[in-house]
Design a protein around this motif. Structure first.
Motif, PDB file in Angstrom:
ATOM      1  N   ASP A   1       6.044   8.975  -3.384  1.00 34.70           N
ATOM      2  CA  ASP A   1       5.621   8.335  -2.139  1.00 34.70           C
ATOM      3  C   ASP A   1       6.525   7.168  -1.784  1.00 34.70           C
ATOM      4  O   ASP A   1       6.735   6.862  -0.611  1.00 34.70           O
ATOM      5  CB  ASP A   1       4.177   7.834  -2.263  1.00 34.70           C
ATOM      6  CG  ASP A   1       3.160   8.962  -2.204  1.00 34.70           C
ATOM      7  OD1 ASP A   1       3.506  10.055  -1.736  1.00 34.70           O
ATOM      8  OD2 ASP A   1       2.003   8.742  -2.628  1.00 34.70           O
ATOM      9  N   TRP A   2       7.081   6.513  -2.815  1.00 32.67           N
ATOM     10  CA  TRP A   2       7.983   5.398  -2.558  1.00 32.67           C
ATOM     11  C   TRP A   2       9.177   5.862  -1.712  1.00 32.67           C
ATOM     12  O   TRP A   2       9.568   5.191  -0.756  1.00 32.67           O
ATOM     13  CB  TRP A   2       8.494   4.811  -3.872  1.00 32.67           C
ATOM     14  CG  TRP A   2       7.421   4.447  -4.850  1.00 32.67           C
ATOM     15  CD1 TRP A   2       6.981   5.190  -5.910  1.00 32.67           C
ATOM     16  CD2 TRP A   2       6.633   3.259  -4.863  1.00 32.67           C
ATOM     17  NE1 TRP A   2       5.985   4.532  -6.592  1.00 32.67           N
ATOM     18  CE2 TRP A   2       5.746   3.340  -5.970  1.00 32.67           C
ATOM     19  CE3 TRP A   2       6.607   2.117  -4.062  1.00 32.67           C
ATOM     20  CZ2 TRP A   2       4.839   2.334  -6.279  1.00 32.67           C
ATOM     21  CZ3 TRP A   2       5.706   1.111  -4.381  1.00 32.67           C
ATOM     22  CH2 TRP A   2       4.834   1.229  -5.468  1.00 32.67           C
TER      23      TRP A   2
ATOM     24  N   LYS B   1      10.810   7.787   5.936  1.00 30.76           N
ATOM     25  CA  LYS B   1      10.177   7.871   7.253  1.00 30.76           C
ATOM     26  C   LYS B   1      10.789   6.874   8.224  1.00 30.76           C
ATOM     27  O   LYS B   1      10.697   7.044   9.441  1.00 30.76           O
ATOM     28  CB  LYS B   1       8.673   7.592   7.138  1.00 30.76           C
ATOM     29  CG  LYS B   1       7.859   8.675   6.457  1.00 30.76           C
ATOM     30  CD  LYS B   1       6.415   8.203   6.294  1.00 30.76           C
ATOM     31  CE  LYS B   1       5.615   9.152   5.433  1.00 30.76           C
ATOM     32  NZ  LYS B   1       4.243   8.623   5.170  1.00 30.76           N
ATOM     33  N   ARG B   2      11.398   5.835   7.687  1.00 35.41           N
ATOM     34  CA  ARG B   2      11.969   4.773   8.517  1.00 35.41           C
ATOM     35  C   ARG B   2      13.498   4.774   8.461  1.00 35.41           C
ATOM     36  O   ARG B   2      14.139   3.746   8.654  1.00 35.41           O
ATOM     37  CB  ARG B   2      11.412   3.421   8.070  1.00 35.41           C
ATOM     38  CG  ARG B   2       9.883   3.374   8.104  1.00 35.41           C
ATOM     39  CD  ARG B   2       9.332   2.031   7.709  1.00 35.41           C
ATOM     40  NE  ARG B   2       9.658   0.998   8.677  1.00 35.41           N
ATOM     41  CZ  ARG B   2       9.300  -0.286   8.546  1.00 35.41           C
ATOM     42  NH1 ARG B   2       8.604  -0.666   7.479  1.00 35.41           N
ATOM     43  NH2 ARG B   2       9.646  -1.171   9.457  1.00 35.41           N
TER      44      ARG B   2
ATOM     45  N   TRP C   1       9.357   8.786   0.061  1.00 40.53           N
ATOM     46  CA  TRP C   1       8.890   9.339   1.333  1.00 40.53           C
ATOM     47  C   TRP C   1       8.631   8.237   2.355  1.00 40.53           C
ATOM     48  O   TRP C   1       9.002   8.355   3.523  1.00 40.53           O
ATOM     49  CB  TRP C   1       7.618  10.159   1.096  1.00 40.53           C
ATOM     50  CG  TRP C   1       7.855  11.520   0.520  1.00 40.53           C
ATOM     51  CD1 TRP C   1       8.861  11.894  -0.309  1.00 40.53           C
ATOM     52  CD2 TRP C   1       7.056  12.686   0.731  1.00 40.53           C
ATOM     53  NE1 TRP C   1       8.731  13.219  -0.650  1.00 40.53           N
ATOM     54  CE2 TRP C   1       7.634  13.726  -0.025  1.00 40.53           C
ATOM     55  CE3 TRP C   1       5.899  12.938   1.461  1.00 40.53           C
ATOM     56  CZ2 TRP C   1       7.096  15.017  -0.045  1.00 40.53           C
ATOM     57  CZ3 TRP C   1       5.364  14.223   1.434  1.00 40.53           C
ATOM     58  CH2 TRP C   1       5.957  15.254   0.698  1.00 40.53           C
ATOM     59  N   ASP C   2       7.973   7.182   1.916  1.00 41.53           N
ATOM     60  CA  ASP C   2       7.658   6.099   2.845  1.00 41.53           C
ATOM     61  C   ASP C   2       8.926   5.446   3.389  1.00 41.53           C
ATOM     62  O   ASP C   2       9.001   5.087   4.570  1.00 41.53           O
ATOM     63  CB  ASP C   2       6.790   5.044   2.151  1.00 41.53           C
ATOM     64  CG  ASP C   2       5.371   5.540   1.887  1.00 41.53           C
ATOM     65  OD1 ASP C   2       4.971   6.556   2.488  1.00 41.53           O
ATOM     66  OD2 ASP C   2       4.675   4.915   1.067  1.00 41.53           O
TER      67      ASP C   2
ATOM     68  N   HIS D   1      10.929  -2.851  -1.883  1.00 36.95           N
ATOM     69  CA  HIS D   1      11.995  -1.858  -1.985  1.00 36.95           C
ATOM     70  C   HIS D   1      12.659  -1.964  -3.355  1.00 36.95           C
ATOM     71  O   HIS D   1      12.187  -2.699  -4.241  1.00 36.95           O
ATOM     72  CB  HIS D   1      13.021  -2.069  -0.865  1.00 36.95           C
ATOM     73  CG  HIS D   1      13.439  -3.497  -0.716  1.00 36.95           C
ATOM     74  ND1 HIS D   1      14.292  -4.119  -1.601  1.00 36.95           N
ATOM     75  CD2 HIS D   1      13.085  -4.437   0.201  1.00 36.95           C
ATOM     76  CE1 HIS D   1      14.472  -5.383  -1.236  1.00 36.95           C
ATOM     77  NE2 HIS D   1      13.749  -5.605  -0.151  1.00 36.95           N
TER      78      HIS D   1
ATOM     79  N   MET E   1      12.144  -2.025   4.571  1.00 39.19           N
ATOM     80  CA  MET E   1      10.888  -2.035   3.827  1.00 39.19           C
ATOM     81  C   MET E   1      10.588  -3.437   3.292  1.00 39.19           C
ATOM     82  O   MET E   1      11.489  -4.156   2.868  1.00 39.19           O
ATOM     83  CB  MET E   1      10.952  -1.051   2.659  1.00 39.19           C
ATOM     84  CG  MET E   1      11.311   0.380   3.057  1.00 39.19           C
ATOM     85  SD  MET E   1      10.102   1.134   4.145  1.00 39.19           S
ATOM     86  CE  MET E   1       8.711   1.351   3.011  1.00 39.19           C
TER      87      MET E   1
END
Length: 340
Positions: free
Chosen positions: A105-106, A112-113, A108-109, A128, A125
């Motif tokens: 998830d780290w 996304k940006r 993926w999140d 990070h 982020m």
């Protein structure tokens, strides 16, 4: 090089690739592959073993069969060839835990940006890869052993004759994470002692691996920031593994210059990570895809070229690195000698 045409089919496949990753993550996290290792079963039986809803389990199993991770035969589901060795947790070659690292998830999140990171030229982020105590590194230390072990063996092989001839072998493992590189040297060389440098939240996991490998009595902790913590030493060999790509060439060079005085005059430094070669991106995609992660996850990080590593090494007082490839992986090992 002949260009490969972009097709409607290839674009649609890219747009849906996250579904394949999500299916693999779910299969691992729910224990689907361990469940099916006992032999083919129907969806209701699998649901009972997994403690899951029968309809949801049926849909999941059929989707896993659609991408080749499960075999379906007349309503019964089993493992296809190869899955038992790679996706069953008791297998020596188990690779499933790498989903916690390579599909976390780290990541993926952050991805996304990506568009924001491209516009800024670095991470957007709040938390990070350069954040002290980043919790991702605990997952990395716990689960990345399957990929680290063969790379650590290549590094240990490269040092074998030299290390065997030394009365003692003091090893500094910088940003050690799981510690596989230093711990493998300790396993092979009874005269070796390892100083493991990483964030305080990571080192307990390093110690767990040391216990499992039977070398915990020769492991010493150095908790803190690798740019600030007192290094001690001097050491026969300093390991810098999978971390220099987090920084610009200038800052990575500063770290090597800081480490150089901690290396004995006849000592060595070992670098491990992705490197850019001479091949165009389409022929060597892995380092370029990893640089995208570094763009979203760090301020100035990216994968460096072998010439860049040579510049950093020579400026810090080392020889140019001797290169060793890792079969089946995109990592390279560079070994250099102290010159000043």
């Amino acid at each position: 090089m002949k260009d490969t045409a972009v097709s409607r089919e290839s674009l649609l496949a890219m747009m849906q690739a996250y579904k394949t990753t999500s299916l693999l993550r779910t299969g691992v996290s729910m224990g689907v592959f361990d469940c099916l290792a006992e032999g083919p079963v129907d969806a209701d039986t699998a649901a009972g073993r997994l403690g899951a809803d029968p309809r949801g389990t049926r849909i999941l199993l059929n989707a896993l069969a659609a991408i080749g991770l499960v075999r379906e035969d007349d309503g019964r589901f089993g493992l296809p060839a190869g899955a038992d060795g790679l996706l069953v947790s008791k297998s020596p070659g188990y690779l499933g835990d790498m989903v916690h690292v390579m599909a976390s998830d780290w990541e993926w999140d952050a991805l996304k940006r990506l568009d924001e990171a491209v516009r800024r030229g670095g991470t957007v982020m709040d938390v990070h890869a350069e954040t002290p105590g980043y919790a991702y590194w605990e997952d990395f230390a716990a689960h990345a052993v399957a990929v680290a072990r063969p790379t650590a063996e290549v590094a240990a092989d490269a040092l074998a004759d030299w290390a065997a001839g030394r009365e003692r072998l003091d090893v500094l493992d910088v940003a050690c994470g799981h510690g596989m590189y230093g711990l493998t040297l300790a396993q092979r060389n009874p005269q070796a002692r390892v100083w493991a440098l990483d964030w305080p939240n990571v080192l307990p996991l390093t110690e767990q691996h040391a216990e499992r490998m039977g070398v915990a009595d020769r492991l010493h902790r150095l908790p803190g920031d690798m740019f600030e913590v007192p290094l001690g030493g001097p050491y026969d060999v300093v390991l810098v593994t999978n971390v220099l790509h987090h920084f610009s060439e200038e800052k990575a060079g500063e770290l090597l210059a800081r480490l150089a005085p901690a290396v004995k005059p006849d000592g060595k430094i070992v670098l491990v990570g992705f490197t850019l070669g001479d091949a165009p991106p389409a022929e060597d995609p892995a380092p370029h895809l990893f640089s995208i992660l570094m763009l979203t996850w760090t301020f100035e990080g990216e994968v460096h070229s072998v010439p860049a590593y040579d510049r950093m090494l020579t400026a810090a007082g080392f020889t140019r690195g001797r290169r060793y490839d890792v079969p089946g992986l995109a990592f390279r090992v560079l070994v250099a000698d102290r010159t000043s």
